[in-house]
Scaffold this motif. Structure first.
Motif, PDB file in Angstrom:
ATOM      1  N   GLY A 195       1.191  -1.169   0.331  1.00 54.31           N
ATOM      2  CA  GLY A 195      -0.218  -0.276  -0.450  1.00 54.31           C
ATOM      3  C   GLY A 195       0.862   1.090  -0.004  1.00 54.31           C
ATOM      4  N   ALA A 196       2.016   1.264   0.034  1.00 55.19           N
ATOM      5  CA  ALA A 196       2.696   2.471  -0.294  1.00 55.19           C
ATOM      6  C   ALA A 196       2.605   3.591  -0.940  1.00 55.19           C
ATOM      7  N   ALA A 197       2.828   4.631  -1.012  1.00 55.29           N
ATOM      8  CA  ALA A 197       2.612   5.451  -2.254  1.00 55.29           C
ATOM      9  C   ALA A 197       4.371   5.882  -2.614  1.00 55.29           C
ATOM     10  N   ILE A 198       3.840   6.089  -4.182  1.00 57.11           N
ATOM     11  CA  ILE A 198       5.596   6.398  -4.500  1.00 57.11           C
ATOM     12  C   ILE A 198       5.752   8.212  -4.715  1.00 57.11           C
ATOM     13  N   GLU A 199       6.523   8.922  -5.115  1.00 59.00           N
ATOM     14  CA  GLU A 199       6.877   9.649  -5.278  1.00 59.00           C
ATOM     15  C   GLU A 199       8.000  10.004  -6.673  1.00 59.00           C
ATOM     16  N   ASP A 200       7.567  10.124  -7.887  1.00 61.46           N
ATOM     17  CA  ASP A 200       7.912  10.147  -9.231  1.00 61.46           C
ATOM     18  C   ASP A 200       8.004  11.787  -9.886  1.00 61.46           C
ATOM     19  N   ASP A 201       7.470  12.855  -8.668  1.00 64.34           N
ATOM     20  CA  ASP A 201       7.060  13.974  -9.899  1.00 64.34           C
ATOM     21  C   ASP A 201       8.833  14.740  -9.976  1.00 64.34           C
TER      22      ASP A 201
END
Length: 563
Positions: free
Chosen positions: A308-314
């Motif tokens: 359920g972890a989110a990714i920071e890709d910006d």
């Protein structure tokens, strides 16, 4: 496994690079029982094969050296380079770096010294400094590890000589020209004698420098704290009970197993910088080479996402870049040599694309140099980029894997590592670039070498450039003629030192879900955590520095020392 049967640790850390080992060490010092698991057979990760520099502003080291730098200056610099912070991690990093270093300096063998001079990479930005933010790990005697020396990952073959002797920047001159002075001869003799004695007992030299020294110091400190280390132990998945991560499924000893942790799991598996396949999910044009440890293949991020972890890709760039030349002939080597700064900044070298034209200040940081390669490649083929020099340059400074002071390098030509020609026209034909363009680029460079100014790209116009040039060369330490046949070319390609994109986390390393809420019991640090630098490269050591700071904060949060 090294863990005692039936024992339930407070914390399990996955990944034994600088981040994972620091997290495990701080947990142990704080009285928590900790199990450190590493998928490969050795510890150290990419850290062990790196330069080991950390970029940590505001330290006591800097203050003691009289540095006028302030945290407010650093904030101005990062704001100018990266833009406004998107969360409070940047402030947490700046405010905790000094504390982390002093803590480890008092309680472990992890110790650093300040570079006397090491400019930030974007030194013309507001708040940049010429010194005070970059620190190097102190050299370490690998013999102090005893039998555990074999547990430490060696450097890449490109950073060693004479059967496994590590070579630092200050070693190059005496080893390449041992008869240049009495001091050079004495140092060269001392290094060779130490190496000869080491090889009677060890598979490689025990004089550890750079990242290998940092990894060695962390390993020695972990052993002093009696931390259980399990190698050949692969994370397979996370165990979640009532919304909390309580353990992990692993594969070890030839079978699947389940581990339980009382307080938390820390993921520090190195991001995806060692996997060409994972990097190519983000990078165009596709890459073929990676400098980072191949075990950093994104598994930790993938497994956290499944929980359920989110990714920071910006980010400005998904990875941190370095140009590399390919060295596949080296036994035990990674197959690439990272061209960080020792050759590109020196006078008498230019970088050209397929049109034979320069397109970038060759002395830029490794990250920004590759950014320039990609920008040029949008209109003119620039992958590979060709580094062009003459015989005088090659003898004086060396190039890539070729050390200075050599007049014969047939092995490099035979292995297609170096291309040699008697004229620029013949060299252009041999490497497939436009001959007229190359001749004009060299002619322009030679004029600029005389005036000391490069109006095209400003090579040698910044303190960062000049710091890596030749201070004995005038009028510009980075500009010199290319005029002594034969002429030489070396191909360099984009590669990466690590990933920037990663798991979205808070200031204490707690992994966040898509709604921005912490996933209870799950922490991350190192390249598994999205970088606070957001794909920019402010200075040397901006991966290892934050890795250690957020490892420290995660461990302290688990220990209940910070909120």
């Amino acid at each position: 496994m090294a863990a005692e049967a039936g024992h339930i640790p407070d914390v399990i850390v996955f990944g034994a690079g600088a981040g994972g080992m620091t997290a495990a060490l701080v947990c142990a010092i704080e009285g928590l029982s900790v199990l450190l698991c590493e998928r490969s057979a050795q510890v150290g990760g990419t850290t062990a094969t790196s330069a080991g520099t950390i970029w940590v502003p505001g330290t006591k080291h800097a203050k003691d050296a009289g540095s006028p730098d302030t945290i407010d200056d650093v904030r101005r610099y990062l704001d100018a380079l990266i833009g406004p912070a998107t969360d409070n991690r940047r402030d947490a990093y700046l405010e905790t770096g000094r504390e982390m270093l002093e803590y480890l300096g008092r309680k472990s063998e992890v110790k650093f010294s300040l570079y006397a001079r090491h400019p930030d990479y974007q030194v013309n930005r507001p708040g940049a400094t010429l010194a005070g933010r970059a620190l190097a790990p102190l050299p370490f005697d690998g013999r102090l590890l005893g039998d555990d020396f074999k547990l430490l990952r060696p450097p890449i073959g490109e950073f060693m000589a004479l059967g496994g002797m590590m070579i630092g920047r200050d070693d190059i001159e005496p080893l390449s020209r041992p008869f240049g002075s009495l001091a050079s001869f004495r140092k060269a003799l001392s290094l060779v004698w130490r190496q000869a004695c080491d090889r009677l007992k060890y598979p490689r030299g025990t004089r550890l420098l750079m990242g290998n020294a940092l990894a060695g110091r962390l390993l020695a400190s972990l052993k002093a704290q009696h931390v259980s280390i399990c190698v050949d132990t692969a994370l397979q998945g996370l165990v979640i009970e009532d919304g909390r991560v309580t353990g992990a499924d692993i594969y070890a000893d030839g079978r699947p197993q389940r581990l339980t942790a009382r307080r938390g799991i820390i993921i520090a598996t190195g991001g995806f910088g060692g996997s060409v396949e994972r990097m190519n999910d983000y990078v165009r044009p596709p890459l073929a080479d990676a400098v980072a440890f191949k075990g950093a293949d994104g598994d930790g991020i993938r497994i956290a996402r499944a929980a359920g972890a989110a990714i920071e890709d910006d980010h400005a760039s998904p990875v941190f870049w370095s140009p590399v030349s390919r060295t596949p002939w080296l036994e035990g080597g990674r197959g690439v040599y990272p061209h960080l700064s020792l050759d590109r900044s020196k006078p008498g070298l230019i970088a050209v694309n397929a049109a034979g034209r320069r397109f970038v200040d060759e002395a830029l940081s490794y990250h920004d140099f590759v950014v320039g390669m990609h920008r040029s490649h949008e209109t003119v083929p620039s992958i590979p980029t060709w580094l062009i020099c003459d015989s005088a340059f090659l003898y004086k400074y060396g190039l890539g894997r070729i050390p200075p002071g050599r007049r014969r390098f047939g092995w490099a030509i035979k292995n297609n590592y170096l291309v040699e020609a008697s004229s620029l026209e013949a060299l252009a034909k041999a490497i497939g670039v436009d001959a007229a363009g190359l001749s004009d680029s060299v002619a322009r460079n030679n004029r600029y070498a005389t005036t000391g100014e490069d109006p095209d790209f400003g090579k040698g116009s910044t303190e960062f450039d000049r710091n890596n040039g030749d201070p004995r060369h005038t009028p510009n330490p980075c500009l010199g003629p290319i005029a002594t046949a034969p002429y030489y070319a070396m191909a360099v390609y984009p590669s990466t030192l690590g990933s920037s994109v990663g798991l979205k986390c808070d200031a204490n390393g707690r992994v966040l879900d898509a709604n921005g809420a912490p996933i209870a019991g799950l922490f991350a640090c190192g390249n598994d955590m999205a970088s606070v630098m957001r794909g920019t490269y402010p200075g040397p050591g901006i991966t290892i520095g934050p890795a250690m700071v957020f490892a420290y904060r995660a461990a302290m949060a688990i220990a209940g020392k910070i909120g």
